[in-house]
Scaffold this active site. Sequence first.
Site, PDB file in Angstrom:
ATOM      1  CG  ASP A  16     -14.288 -12.358   4.371  1.00  0.00           C
ATOM      2  OD1 ASP A  16     -13.326 -12.074   3.588  1.00  0.00           O
ATOM      3  OD2 ASP A  16     -14.853 -11.514   5.369  1.00  0.00           O
ATOM      4  CB  ILE A  17     -10.335 -14.013   0.505  1.00  0.00           C
ATOM      5  CG1 ILE A  17      -9.137 -14.572   0.203  1.00  0.00           C
ATOM      6  CG2 ILE A  17     -10.245 -12.308   0.380  1.00  0.00           C
ATOM      7  CD1 ILE A  17      -8.904 -14.528  -1.258  1.00  0.00           C
ATOM      8  N   GLY A  38     -15.745  -4.203  -3.280  1.00  0.00           N
ATOM      9  CA  GLY A  38     -15.735  -5.710  -3.580  1.00  0.00           C
ATOM     10  C   GLY A  38     -14.659  -6.314  -2.474  1.00  0.00           C
ATOM     11  CG  ASP A  40      -8.931  -3.054  -3.936  1.00  0.00           C
ATOM     12  OD1 ASP A  40      -8.220  -3.365  -2.835  1.00  0.00           O
ATOM     13  OD2 ASP A  40      -8.690  -2.423  -4.890  1.00  0.00           O
ATOM     14  CB  SER A 125     -11.883 -10.494 -13.794  1.00  0.00           C
ATOM     15  OG  SER A 125     -10.728  -9.716 -13.873  1.00  0.00           O
ATOM     16  CE1 TYR A 129     -12.323  -3.262 -12.840  1.00  0.00           C
ATOM     17  CE2 TYR A 129     -10.530  -4.605 -12.874  1.00  0.00           C
ATOM     18  CZ  TYR A 129     -10.877  -3.373 -12.544  1.00  0.00           C
ATOM     19  OH  TYR A 129      -9.945  -2.454 -12.173  1.00  0.00           O
TER      20      TYR A 129
END
Length: 180
Positions: A16-17, A38, A40, A125, A129
């Site tokens: 997990d970032i 997501g 973001d 992306s 995306y």
Amino acid sequence: MRVLFGSCRLELVQGDITLQNVDAIVNAANSSLAGGGGVDGAIHQAAGLSLMEETSLQYPDGCPTGSAVATSGGELPARYVFHAVGPVWKGGLKGESDLLASALHRCLELAVEHSCRSIAFPAISTGVYGYPKDLAANVSLNVAKDFLLEHGRPELVRFVLFDGGSYGAFCRVLETLIGS
Ligand code: AR6
């Protein structure tokens, strides 16, 4: 998986970032910087409301696709968030690879400009995306490799892959870049 390019380290981890203890993390944003789902959504939730306030105050016109802008990290462990806008996948003939490459490249420039020694990227992306994971891995890792070999910094570039499929795709591409 970890590889050295010159004296710099390129790492792939699954995770997990928002939990990364690095100087800067990269967000996969949209061009209006309006927040979303997501990664973001996860970043804004973990960073707190100040992140959206700062973003809309500093960048009322958003950010074009293929570029990135910097804010503080709010309540995140990271000092900065670089909001990168990757392309929507439209089949591959609409400049997607150049746009993805330039979004990554701009984040690495921002890392140098902000004296960041470490930066973590998600697989920009490849979610909503729709960019195919293996193709995105190829573009993203080549940009990172070339930047590290050319500039000798930041010291650490980490790609944080959320799921096993993405982690595997990035590992397979990185194997091909070692020694090439
Ligand atoms: N840590 C690391 N990676 C994550 C995390 C996390 N916490 N959560 C999801 N991912 P996406 P995009 C992965 O859709 O395709 C947003 O609504 C996810 O599994 O987040 O660039 C924005 O506002 C996938 O591999 O970003 C934009 O409108 C990767 O992050 C749009 O989505 C990217 O998936 C951007 O779409």
